[in-house]
Design an enzyme around this catalytic site. Structure first.
Site, PDB file in Angstrom:
ATOM      1  N   LEU A 350      51.277  70.312  54.078  1.00 39.55           N
ATOM      2  CA  LEU A 350      52.581  70.169  54.248  1.00 39.55           C
ATOM      3  C   LEU A 350      53.629  69.584  53.381  1.00 39.55           C
ATOM      4  CD1 LEU A 350      52.248  68.941  57.982  1.00 39.55           C
ATOM      5  CD2 LEU A 350      52.587  71.183  57.306  1.00 39.55           C
ATOM      6  N   GLY A 351      53.136  68.814  52.461  1.00 46.60           N
ATOM      7  CA  GLY A 351      53.909  68.243  51.581  1.00 46.60           C
ATOM      8  C   GLY A 351      53.490  67.324  50.644  1.00 46.60           C
ATOM      9  N   ARG A 352      54.085  66.638  49.979  1.00 46.29           N
ATOM     10  CA  ARG A 352      53.699  65.628  49.177  1.00 46.29           C
ATOM     11  C   ARG A 352      54.927  64.622  49.257  1.00 46.29           C
ATOM     12  NH1 ARG A 352      50.045  65.083  45.154  1.00 46.29           N
ATOM     13  NH2 ARG A 352      49.910  67.291  45.165  1.00 46.29           N
ATOM     14  N   GLY A 353      54.563  63.322  49.553  1.00 49.72           N
ATOM     15  CA  GLY A 353      55.636  62.538  49.692  1.00 49.72           C
ATOM     16  C   GLY A 353      55.284  61.251  48.675  1.00 49.72           C
ATOM     17  N   GLY A 354      56.127  60.205  48.945  1.00 52.85           N
ATOM     18  CA  GLY A 354      56.140  59.263  47.646  1.00 52.85           C
ATOM     19  C   GLY A 354      54.920  58.564  47.825  1.00 52.85           C
ATOM     20  N   PHE A 355      54.009  58.513  48.863  1.00 50.13           N
ATOM     21  CA  PHE A 355      52.962  57.646  49.061  1.00 50.13           C
ATOM     22  C   PHE A 355      51.754  58.723  49.090  1.00 50.13           C
ATOM     23  CE2 PHE A 355      56.594  55.735  50.813  1.00 50.13           C
ATOM     24  CZ  PHE A 355      56.680  54.723  49.727  1.00 50.13           C
ATOM     25  N   VAL A 358      50.221  65.137  52.666  1.00 52.47           N
ATOM     26  CA  VAL A 358      50.412  65.350  54.067  1.00 52.47           C
ATOM     27  C   VAL A 358      49.431  66.784  54.605  1.00 52.47           C
ATOM     28  CG1 VAL A 358      51.738  65.181  56.402  1.00 52.47           C
ATOM     29  CG2 VAL A 358      52.609  64.038  54.083  1.00 52.47           C
ATOM     30  N   LYS A 372      48.545  61.929  56.983  1.00 47.61           N
ATOM     31  CA  LYS A 372      48.960  61.504  55.579  1.00 47.61           C
ATOM     32  C   LYS A 372      47.610  60.754  54.989  1.00 47.61           C
ATOM     33  CE  LYS A 372      52.872  60.507  53.780  1.00 47.61           C
ATOM     34  NZ  LYS A 372      54.246  59.980  53.890  1.00 47.61           N
ATOM     35  N   ASP A 468      62.802  52.732  53.333  1.00 49.63           N
ATOM     36  CA  ASP A 468      63.040  53.949  52.468  1.00 49.63           C
ATOM     37  C   ASP A 468      63.502  55.055  52.969  1.00 49.63           C
ATOM     38  OD1 ASP A 468      62.387  55.551  50.015  1.00 49.63           O
ATOM     39  OD2 ASP A 468      60.491  55.688  50.177  1.00 49.63           O
TER      40      ASP A 468
END
Ligand SMILES: *[C@@H]1O[C@H](CO)[C@@H](O)[C@H](O)[C@H]1NC(C)=O
Ligand SMILES: *[C@@H]1O[C@H](CO)[C@@H](O)[C@H](O)[C@H]1NC(C)=O
Ligand SMILES: *[C@@H]1O[C@H](CO)[C@@H](O)[C@H](O)[C@H]1NC(C)=O
Ligand SMILES: *[C@@H]1O[C@H](CO)[C@@H](O)[C@H](O)[C@H]1NC(C)=O
Ligand SMILES: *[C@@H]1O[C@H](CO)[C@@H](O)[C@H](O)[C@H]1NC(C)=O
Ligand SMILES: *[C@@H]1O[C@H](CO)[C@@H](O)[C@H](O)[C@H]1NC(C)=O
Ligand SMILES: *[C@@H]1O[C@H](CO)[C@@H](O)[C@H](O)[C@H]1NC(C)=O
Ligand SMILES: *[C@@H]1O[C@H](CO)[C@@H](O)[C@H](O)[C@H]1NC(C)=O
Ligand SMILES: CC(=O)N[C@H]1CO[C@H](CO)[C@@H](O)[C@@H]1O
Length: 696
Positions: A350-355, A358, A372, A468
């Site tokens: 689904l995506g890549r976040g800061g941490f 996902v 995540k 954040d």
């Protein structure tokens, strides 16, 4: 008789000793610092090889090394000294190198009020030109600070009481063999020699690479100055300071010779100097290799022996400790998550976040989930974090992404939340051109997130800080309601990371200026929310380095538009004509209120919710009000503010006088001298920003 002789001997040997210490004080040489008797502080250490390491490989460090006792300069003769030292600024791979080394003369070695970064660990934001802190320094600076009127990122400068050099020049040396000036790269990691001579009110500074045998006949900098006048004391400490910011180098000193007289300066023995490590990787590496290699071999052997059964078991292995028992019901098994996400298959990405990354997952008899995977490098703080995660489960608000539970593996934490079908808001704002959110949809999202944040700050059992807030942390559910996700994650990141950054976690552009000094609080969340409001209304990111100067910093630009009485020009052009001008203006104004650089002047989330719903009129303020529209990577000198503005008072003095046109004058000191960039070295751009001229 014999006792008298004894006494005489004793006295004369005492005399000799006194004599020898006083001469030793005024002239010394260290070929390597293994035996040097210096007082070091901050991040400075003497390494086993004899290298003096001033600043470490982490951000915002400073290190000092000074003579233990002050050097006694002759009070009968005019002040003079000569020094020759060898240093190296070894860049840390992958980051910009900085900030630099300074040779310092100071009546005091108390640098507790000094700041790192471009202040080199000796100055601070308010030591601007004041005569109270008497300080002389020669800086080898590898960063160009527009604010300090520096013109080159590789320069040598002379500083008197002030980080703004009285004289500076790009690093170079006069080559005797070539009879010309040859430029020198200070941050190449090569060893550099520096000579500083002061005699008869002339100060000369020269630099050269180590292979140059003699001091260049023409100094790089030569300046007439009266240091006796500067110090008015003859007991002065001499030494070095170095600092890092977000630009990092290893700052090493290899050898140092100093004398109060040019004739008595002892030569350095280059052959005895320690070696500079070239590409220093992390301290732990060799150790990790020694321990890790056999361990890895052992694991390979064991896993070969153990066969398929063991392999399968290992695949789903988790970490579980006794203290987690009470959270049992909130724990997912890794196996179930593995199956739900089809082995974390690319299709479910689904995506890549800061941490972390996902994935979408489907559990039997449950709504779709999002998993995540957060990697972390230590167990430190894990217990507290899991406790927080579990307590977050009890947070219930329709604008929060519901957290379902967690799972722990070695070096990895998995957080399970409800799946949000419409992705994150930033996709809709910035990437997805085909699906532009209308103004009314955006307003619904803003109101939702405001009420979620209000709930986190006041409605839950404890105050929960999000830390954040930004468009990429806002998810959209099936009805396109905004849902705040990832709360407390910034803190988690902090646990796993470096303790020195404790106060300041978040995303650049959304971080309140005081974050670095005062730590996170509800008002820093309010600040980030203000940036987020502007982001949604204007459809752009808070900082866009690619844009023309006056539009680059969102907060500043919106404020400029307002000053020109065309606030609506700042709105996102993509939501076309279908919007209510008053609403857009209201959102922008609240955004500016929330991003006031004076923390005490920001509204609470409760007030924001009331303003947004037209249940409370906005306070009286204008784009000229103090603290409004100042772009931030700055830290307001907290001490200077607390005296004047202590309470959260909406009718604070400057707010009522806001319409006065001289308020610009108040703004000035906040942006320049009383401020300090600690977040990102973008002040260069900021400083170069000319005063906006074009109309709208
Ligand atoms: C800056 O340093 C000077 C003296 O060096 C000190 O008087 C002053 O209080 C410091 N300011 C801050 C904000 O630490
Ligand atoms: C600092 O000292 C110099 C030399 O004594 C003097 O000329 C100057 O006016 C002083 N500046 C301030 C701000 O006191
Ligand atoms: C100086 O050396 C560093 C490291 O080798 C390099 O990255 C940098 O580009 C050099 N600077 C100049 C001006 O040559
Ligand atoms: C400084 O350099 C000049 C040559 O440029 C020289 O004449 C003078 O003696 C030097 N002074 C000191 C203190 O080194
Ligand atoms: C070399 O640089 C120095 C200091 O910047 C300058 O005074 C001198 O004229 C230069 N010499 C040559 C040969 O360019
Ligand atoms: C330098 O300053 C000291 C102390 O203020 C003064 O006595 C001396 O005359 C000055 N020297 C010169 C050359 O101006
Ligand atoms: C806020 O300021 C007003 C006017 O300056 C004053 O009357 C009022 O008492 C202040 N309130 C607080 C809580 O300080
Ligand atoms: C402030 O200055 C602007 C332009 O300089 C002017 O249009 C405006 O009327 C002034 N406002 C006040 C309250 O003086
Ligand atoms: C704008 C958008 O993407 N809307 C979608 C949100 O999710 C629902 C349910 O999946 C879809 O029907 C919408 O088209």
């Amino acid at each position: 008789m014999s006792s008298g002789l004894h006494l005489l001997l004793l006295i004369s040997s005492f005399h000799l000793m006194a004599l020898s210490t006083s001469t030793k004080d005024s002239s010394f040489v260290f070929n390597g610092f293994g035996k040097a008797d210096l007082s070091v502080d901050g991040s400075a250490t003497v390494l086993r090889s004899g290298l003096l390491q001033l600043a470490k490989d982490t951000e915002h460090q400073m290190g000092h090394a000074f003579t233990k006792n002050p050097v006694e300069f002759s009070s009968s003769k005019p002040l003079s000294f000569s020094t020759h030292f060898v240093c190296a600024l070894v860049p840390k791979p992958g980051v910009e190198s900085g900030h630099g080394i300074t040779f310092v003369i100071s009546p005091s070695v108390d640098f507790t009020r000094a700041q790192p970064n471009r202040y080199f660990g000796i100055f601070n934001a308010s030591t601007g030109g004041s005569n109270s802190s008497r300080l002389f320094a020669v800086e080898l600076d590898t960063i160009k600070n527009g604010e300090f009127e520096e013109t080159n990122h590789n320069h040598v400068g002379i500083d008197e009481n002030d980080p703004i050099s009285v004289e500076s020049a790009p690093a170079s040396y006069f080559s005797e063999t070539e009879q010309r000036n040859v430029s020198l790269n200070l941050s190449s990691g090569d060893t550099i020699q520096v000579w500083v001579d002061y005699e008869r009110t002339v100060l000369n500074v020269s630099v050269a690479p180590l292979n140059v045998v003699k001091k260049p006949s023409q100094p790089l900098l030569s300046r007439a100055m009266n240091l006796s006048d500067l110090f008015q004391s003859t007991r002065l400490f001499v030494g070095f300071s170095a600092a890092t910011g977000s630009a990092i180098s290893y700052h090493y000193l290899l050898g140092w010779s100093f004398s109060t007289s040019r004739e008595l300066l002892q030569p350095l023995d280059i052959s005895k100097l320690p070696r500079v490590p070239r590409h220093r990787v992390k301290h732990k590496k060799p150790y990790a290799l020694i321990v890790g290699l056999p361990a890895a071999l052992a694991i390979i052997v064991i896993s070969l022996l153990a066969g398929v059964y063991y392999h399968r078991k290992k695949k789903y292995a988790e970490v579980s400790e006794p203290w987690e028992k009470e959270y049992g019901t909130h724990r997912f098994s890794y196996k179930s998550l593995y199956i739900a996400t089809k082995g974390f298959h690319r299709d479910g990405f689904l995506g890549r976040g800061g941490f972390g990354v996902v994935y979408r997952g489907d559990l039997p008899e449950s709504k779709p989930i999002a998993v995540k995977r957060v990697s972390h490098n230590g167990e430190e703080g894990m217990k507290q974090f899991v406790a927080e995660v579990v307590s977050m489960r009890s947070l219930k608000h329709r604008n929060l992404v519901p957290l379902l539970g967690y799972c722990r593996r070695k070096g990895e934490l998995l957080l399970v939340s409800e799946f949000m079908p419409n992705g994150s808001l930033d996709q809709h704002l910035f990437d997805d051109q085909s699906l532009v959110l209308s103004w009314s949809q955006r307003l619904v999202i803003l109101k939702g997130i405001a009420s979620a944040l209000f709930y986190l700050h006041t409605g839950a059992e404890q105050v929960v800080l999000h830390r954040d807030i930004k468009a990429s942390n806002v998810m959209l559910d099936a009805e396109l309601n905004g849902r705040l996700g990832d709360f407390g994650m910034a803190r988690f990141h902090d646990h796993g990371g470096n303790a020195a950054t404790t106060a300041a976690v978040g995303t650049v552009g959304y971080m309140a200026p005081e974050l670095i000094t005062m730590g996170a609080s509800t008002v820093t969340d309010v600040y980030a929310f203000g940036v987020f409001m502007l982001e949604v209304a204007c459809g752009r990111k808070p900082v866009e380095p690619g844009m023309e100067a006056e539009k680059r910093f969102l907060i500043k630009w919106v404020c400029e538009c307002w000053k020109k009485d065309c606030l609506l020009d700042a709105r996102d052009p993509r939501f076309g004509g279908g919007f209510v001008p008053e609403e857009v203006e209201l959102v922008m104004k609240i955004g500016l209120l929330c991003t006031n650089i004076v923390p005490e002047s920001r509204p609470t989330m409760e007030q924001v919710v009331l303003y947004l719903n037209d249940n409370l009129p906005l306070p009286d303020f204008s784009p000229y009000t103090l603290g409004i529209g100042s772009f931030t990577p700055v830290v307001v000198d907290a001490a200077s503010l607390t005296g004047t503005y202590t309470s959260r008072n909406w009718s604070a003095p400057w707010a009522s006088s806001s319409s006065a046109n001289n308020s610009e004058e108040h703004e000035q000191p906040l942006e320049s001298k009383k401020s300090l960039n600690v977040v990102v070295e973008s002040e260069d751009i900021e400083a170069r920003l000319s005063k906006p001229t074009s109309g709208c």
